[in-house]
Design an enzyme around this catalytic site. Structure first.
Site, PDB file in Angstrom:
ATOM      1  N   ASP A   6       0.877  -1.176   0.000  1.00 45.72           N
ATOM      2  CA  ASP A   6       0.000   0.000   0.000  1.00 45.72           C
ATOM      3  C   ASP A   6       0.915   1.227   0.000  1.00 45.72           C
ATOM      4  OD1 ASP A   6      -2.431   1.554   0.367  1.00 45.72           O
ATOM      5  OD2 ASP A   6      -1.785   1.870   2.419  1.00 45.72           O
ATOM      6  N   SER A   7       0.299   2.407  -0.089  1.00 43.41           N
ATOM      7  CA  SER A   7       1.089   3.639  -0.029  1.00 43.41           C
ATOM      8  C   SER A   7       1.628   3.899   1.378  1.00 43.41           C
ATOM      9  CB  SER A   7       0.217   4.823  -0.448  1.00 43.41           C
ATOM     10  OG  SER A   7      -0.845   4.976   0.489  1.00 43.41           O
ATOM     11  N   TYR A  38      -1.081   8.017  -2.554  1.00 45.19           N
ATOM     12  CA  TYR A  38      -1.202   7.568  -3.940  1.00 45.19           C
ATOM     13  C   TYR A  38      -2.465   8.147  -4.616  1.00 45.19           C
ATOM     14  CZ  TYR A  38       2.284   3.686  -3.906  1.00 45.19           C
ATOM     15  OH  TYR A  38       3.422   2.920  -3.883  1.00 45.19           O
ATOM     16  N   GLY A  39      -3.473   8.400  -3.818  1.00 48.67           N
ATOM     17  CA  GLY A  39      -4.810   8.648  -4.369  1.00 48.67           C
ATOM     18  C   GLY A  39      -4.995   9.933  -5.140  1.00 48.67           C
ATOM     19  N   CYS A  69      -4.392  -1.695  -1.757  1.00 52.35           N
ATOM     20  CA  CYS A  69      -4.526  -0.284  -2.101  1.00 52.35           C
ATOM     21  C   CYS A  69      -5.501  -0.191  -3.269  1.00 52.35           C
ATOM     22  CB  CYS A  69      -3.167   0.266  -2.516  1.00 52.35           C
ATOM     23  SG  CYS A  69      -3.241   1.975  -3.094  1.00 52.35           S
ATOM     24  N   ASN A  70      -6.627   0.442  -3.035  1.00 51.77           N
ATOM     25  CA  ASN A  70      -7.627   0.576  -4.107  1.00 51.77           C
ATOM     26  C   ASN A  70      -7.140   1.481  -5.236  1.00 51.77           C
ATOM     27  OD1 ASN A  70     -10.325  -0.589  -2.785  1.00 51.77           O
ATOM     28  ND2 ASN A  70      -9.147   0.474  -1.223  1.00 51.77           N
ATOM     29  N   GLU A 141      -2.574   9.182   6.881  1.00 46.15           N
ATOM     30  CA  GLU A 141      -1.199   8.659   6.849  1.00 46.15           C
ATOM     31  C   GLU A 141      -0.259   9.513   7.697  1.00 46.15           C
ATOM     32  OE1 GLU A 141      -0.226   5.786   5.363  1.00 46.15           O
ATOM     33  OE2 GLU A 141       1.682   6.138   6.362  1.00 46.15           O
ATOM     34  N   CYS A 172     -11.126   2.905   0.368  1.00 51.95           N
ATOM     35  CA  CYS A 172      -9.701   3.240   0.500  1.00 51.95           C
ATOM     36  C   CYS A 172      -9.257   2.565   1.777  1.00 51.95           C
ATOM     37  CB  CYS A 172      -9.499   4.747   0.598  1.00 51.95           C
ATOM     38  SG  CYS A 172      -7.817   5.208   1.120  1.00 51.95           S
ATOM     39  N   THR A 173      -8.152   1.826   1.716  1.00 52.27           N
ATOM     40  CA  THR A 173      -7.766   1.019   2.888  1.00 52.27           C
ATOM     41  C   THR A 173      -7.309   1.870   4.069  1.00 52.27           C
ATOM     42  OG1 THR A 173      -5.555   0.708   1.926  1.00 52.27           O
ATOM     43  CG2 THR A 173      -7.197  -1.028   1.528  1.00 52.27           C
ATOM     44  N   HIS A 174      -7.050   3.141   3.826  1.00 51.03           N
ATOM     45  CA  HIS A 174      -6.752   4.033   4.971  1.00 51.03           C
ATOM     46  C   HIS A 174      -8.011   4.338   5.795  1.00 51.03           C
ATOM     47  CE1 HIS A 174      -2.883   4.781   3.031  1.00 51.03           C
ATOM     48  NE2 HIS A 174      -2.508   5.467   4.084  1.00 51.03           N
TER      49      HIS A 174
HETATM   50  N1  DGL Z   1      -4.855   3.130   0.860  1.00 57.22           N
HETATM   51  C1  DGL Z   1      -4.815   3.358  -0.540  1.00 57.22           C
HETATM   52  C2  DGL Z   1      -6.140   3.126  -1.196  1.00 57.22           C
HETATM   53  O1  DGL Z   1      -6.846   2.216  -0.799  1.00 57.22           O
HETATM   54  C3  DGL Z   1      -4.050   4.587  -0.980  1.00 57.22           C
HETATM   55  C4  DGL Z   1      -4.494   5.873  -0.394  1.00 57.22           C
HETATM   56  C5  DGL Z   1      -3.528   6.994  -0.750  1.00 57.22           C
HETATM   57  O2  DGL Z   1      -2.315   6.809  -0.548  1.00 57.22           O
HETATM   58  O3  DGL Z   1      -4.005   8.027  -1.249  1.00 57.22           O
HETATM   59  O4  DGL Z   1      -6.513   3.774  -2.134  1.00 57.22           O
END
Ligand code: DGL
Length: 249
Positions: A6-7, A38-39, A69-70, A141, A172-174
């Site tokens: 993931d990010s 990442y998003g 990570c989606n 994060e 989003c996994t966050h």
């Molecule tokens: N946790 C990731 C996701 O599910 C990335 C979120 C990010 O870094 O913006 O999209």
């Protein structure tokens, strides 16, 4: 060995569920904190980062990759051909097959703009509404206060009529790391909050339960030092002592 990436910290929510279902699997986790979030990145940037993360995990012995990570799901198909991969969106949509759920999904702009969830749900004859939250994953994060997280979520949902839905998917996994804030904000709204980690971990278990019999080790790599990441891992692993976390350049 299973490689999970993931990010940053978000994938820990998926790792936790995978670990429960596959206690004997050896797992290598990579959090690309240097490049988080990442998003809000472009598709081309995500293709490159995905390729790098997958190659890193494979070079260290991972033969099945879980993309926790989606935001990279749309990039995966284009990065390198990966038969041994589980990503977030298809198992999540599949878990709603045949249900009457009226769904709103919240995620990063990269995830929503890629249309990958909309397409996955369309495949099972469901249309979903979406709410992109550009700032939220980065705020989580890098440790924004709960008050700031609450403001970001409230702003994003300000014009959404939640009475039209009964299911809110945290795409989003966050976001499950601050599920308590979502629950607080929507405490009077009759809507079920869903963490896709459960459906994804089930899929990983179905695919790997027979083959992943190792020592049950968990090892962490991060691309930038982060006290918050270390705290989150320590919190998750408090029952088994301090796991190894290495910073790689
Ligand atoms: N946790 C990731 C996701 O599910 C990335 C979120 C990010 O870094 O913006 O999209």
């Amino acid at each position: 060995m299973i490689g999970v990436f993931d990010s940053g910290s978000g994938g820990l929510t998926v790792l936790k569920e995978v670990r429960v279902r596959l206690p004997k699997a050896d797992i290598l986790y990579f959090g690309d904190i240097k490049n988080a979030p990442y998003g809000t990145k472009t598709h081309n940037e995500l293709v490159r980062l995905t390729k790098d993360a997958v190659e890193l995990l494979q070079s260290m012995g991972a033969h099945h990759i879980v993309s926790a990570c989606n935001s990279v799901s749309a990039a995966l198909a284009l990065s390198s051909p990966l038969p041994h991969l589980t990503e977030m969106t298809e198992p999540t949509a599949a878990s709603f097959r045949g249900t009457p759920a009226r769904i709103v999904l919240t995620a990063t702009p990269a995830t929503i703009d890629s249309q990958i969830y909309q397409r996955a749900f369309h495949e099972i004859d469901k249309e979903i509404a979406t709410v992109a939250i550009p700032e939220l994953a980065g705020a989580i994060e890098f440790g924004s206060s709960d008050a700031e997280i609450e403001r970001i979520i409230r702003d994003a949902f300000a014009t959404v009529d939640l009475s039209r839905y009964d299911t809110l998917i945290l795409g989003c996994t966050h976001y499950p790391l601050v599920e308590y804030v979502f629950k607080y904000i929507f405490k009077y709204v009759p809507i079920e909050i869903i963490d896709p980690a459960v459906a994804v971990a089930k899929r990983v278990e179905e695919r790997l339960a027979q083959s992943e019999e190792g020592g049950g080790t968990t090892r962490f790599l991060i691309s930038r030092e982060s006290a918050l990441f270390r705290d989150r891992v320590a919190h998750l692993w408090s029952h088994v002592g301090t796991p190894r976390i290495e910073v790689i350049e």
